[in-house]
Design an enzyme around this catalytic site. Structure first.
Site, mmCIF file in Angstrom:
data_model
loop_
_atom_site.group_PDB
_atom_site.id
_atom_site.type_symbol
_atom_site.label_atom_id
_atom_site.label_comp_id
_atom_site.label_asym_id
_atom_site.label_seq_id
_atom_site.Cartn_x
_atom_site.Cartn_y
_atom_site.Cartn_z
ATOM 1 N N HIS A 1 1.335 3.752 2.107
ATOM 2 C CA HIS A 1 0.811 3.895 3.473
ATOM 3 C C HIS A 1 1.926 4.299 4.421
ATOM 4 O O HIS A 1 3.105 4.281 4.056
ATOM 5 C CB HIS A 1 0.134 2.594 3.918
ATOM 6 N N HIS B 1 3.585 3.168 7.007
ATOM 7 C CA HIS B 1 4.483 2.294 7.763
ATOM 8 C C HIS B 1 5.894 2.651 7.309
ATOM 9 O O HIS B 1 6.143 2.834 6.104
ATOM 10 C CB HIS B 1 4.190 0.812 7.498
ATOM 11 N N ASP C 1 8.684 1.351 6.672
ATOM 12 C CA ASP C 1 9.454 0.687 5.602
ATOM 13 C C ASP C 1 9.031 1.167 4.217
ATOM 14 O O ASP C 1 9.652 0.813 3.220
ATOM 15 C CB ASP C 1 9.339 -0.854 5.700
ATOM 16 N N HIS C 2 7.990 2.018 4.154
ATOM 17 C CA HIS C 2 7.512 2.502 2.852
ATOM 18 C C HIS C 2 7.813 3.975 2.593
ATOM 19 O O HIS C 2 7.567 4.468 1.509
ATOM 20 C CB HIS C 2 6.009 2.222 2.721
ATOM 21 N N HIS D 1 -5.106 -3.234 4.643
ATOM 22 C CA HIS D 1 -3.875 -3.433 5.410
ATOM 23 C C HIS D 1 -4.042 -3.047 6.884
ATOM 24 O O HIS D 1 -3.064 -2.769 7.569
ATOM 25 C CB HIS D 1 -2.765 -2.622 4.736
ATOM 26 N N ASP E 1 1.262 -3.113 0.657
ATOM 27 C CA ASP E 1 0.995 -4.126 1.683
ATOM 28 C C ASP E 1 -0.507 -4.333 1.752
ATOM 29 O O ASP E 1 -1.258 -3.385 1.946
ATOM 30 C CB ASP E 1 1.483 -3.635 3.056
ATOM 31 N N HIS F 1 7.998 -8.000 -0.899
ATOM 32 C CA HIS F 1 7.791 -7.742 0.527
ATOM 33 C C HIS F 1 7.908 -9.054 1.316
ATOM 34 O O HIS F 1 7.275 -9.226 2.355
ATOM 35 C CB HIS F 1 6.416 -7.083 0.743
#
Ligand SMILES: [Zn+2]
Ligand SMILES: [Zn+2]
Length: 285
Positions: free
Chosen positions: A37, A39, A41-42, A114, A188, A247
């Site tokens: 996805h 976000h 941090d991914h 999520h 997530d 995570h």
């Protein structure tokens, strides 16, 4: 990172991924990147990774797989790295139910939960043929040699037994088909085990969101993450072999609470792997 045979796949690519790859001495032969996805941090690590791949002399295309938005993302990566990157960057949009076939295994996507569009992935190997019962084959009159191979490939063969021609069928000498290995990475998500039972049930490894411990359950619901206890309940419902809690929020100074919460729900193996931990997934038989 999952390595299978000569393939190397990344599942999400956070900031600093390529530095971690250097530390872990994995080399830089990445075949594909699957992103759960959008976000940061991914996916932030993709920018540094493509620079490094280019610096290492890569010429073959790199494919980015991800939910809707992946074509725009790949466009941005191309745009920002156009001065230095000499290999094609391709993109493939995935949805829950999408499958990407590789040699001997496939990567299946499922819809996670999520708050924004988000995927989880299951890497599933094809089943392997059953064990060949050599002694039984000989007893049935099959001579060791090419006929063994034909039976193992599922063909019936003709042999002469007591002066008579008879047919030996593969199911007479082959054991039941053996399952391949499976790894599920949820990305997530709130718990979604009920929707992935077919895909992830009995998996060898479940890598599950465990951002919070069970004391922060309400917070987990608010921000669409899972607690360690919820990850444990998912592992129990799916009947997996090993649960990896990932995570985990940096607010926790220790993973002990997470491990306790998960182990109250799930009696298989539970780990909270540190960065650069390497696991080998063995065949179960
Ligand atoms: Zn997220
Ligand atoms: Zn995240």
């Amino acid at each position: 990172m999952i390595r299978r045979g000569s393939d190397t796949l990344l599942f999400d690519c956070g900031e600093g991924a390529q530095q971690q790859m250097m530390r872990a001495r994995t080399g830089f032969t990445v075949d594909a990147v699957f992103i759960t996805h959008w976000h940061a941090d991914h996916f932030l690590g993709v920018f540094g990774l493509v620079q490094t791949l280019s610096f290492m002399g890569r010429t073959g295309a790199l494919t980015l797989y991800g939910p809707p938005g992946v074509h725009e993302f790949a466009g941005m990566v191309r745009q920002l790295s156009r001065a230095t990157v000499r290999f094609p960057i391709e993109s493939v949009e995935m949805h829950g139910g999408s499958v990407v076939q590789f040699g001997g295994y496939a990567v299946h996507a499922f819809a996670a939960s999520h708050g924004i569009q988000s995927l989880g992935f299951v890497l599933a190997e094809e089943g392997r043929h059953g064990r060949f019962d050599r002694e039984k084959a000989v007893a049935l009159g099959v001579k060791p040699g090419p006929l063994f191979g034909r039976l193992q490939r599922g063909e019936a063969v003709k042999v002469t037994r007591d002066g008579e021609e008879v047919v030996v069928r593969p199911e007479e000498v082959m054991g039941p088909r053996r399952p391949g290995r499976r790894i599920c990475y949820t990305g997530d998500t709130r718990p979604v085990e009920d929707r992935i039972a077919d895909l992830a049930g009995g998996a060898d490894l479940l890598i599950h969101d465990a951002t919070f411990d069970d004391r922060d359950r309400e917070r987990a619901e608010e921000v669409y993450h899972s607690t360690a206890g919820e990850a444990g309940a998912a592992a129990a419902a799916l009947g997996v072999k090993t649960l990896a809690l990932v995570h985990i929020s940096p607010r926790y100074t220790s993973t002990a609470g997470h491990l306790d919460d998960a182990m109250r729900q799930f009696h298989g193996e539970v780990i909270a792997p540190a960065d650069l931990t390497m696991l080998e997934i063995l065949y179960r038989d």
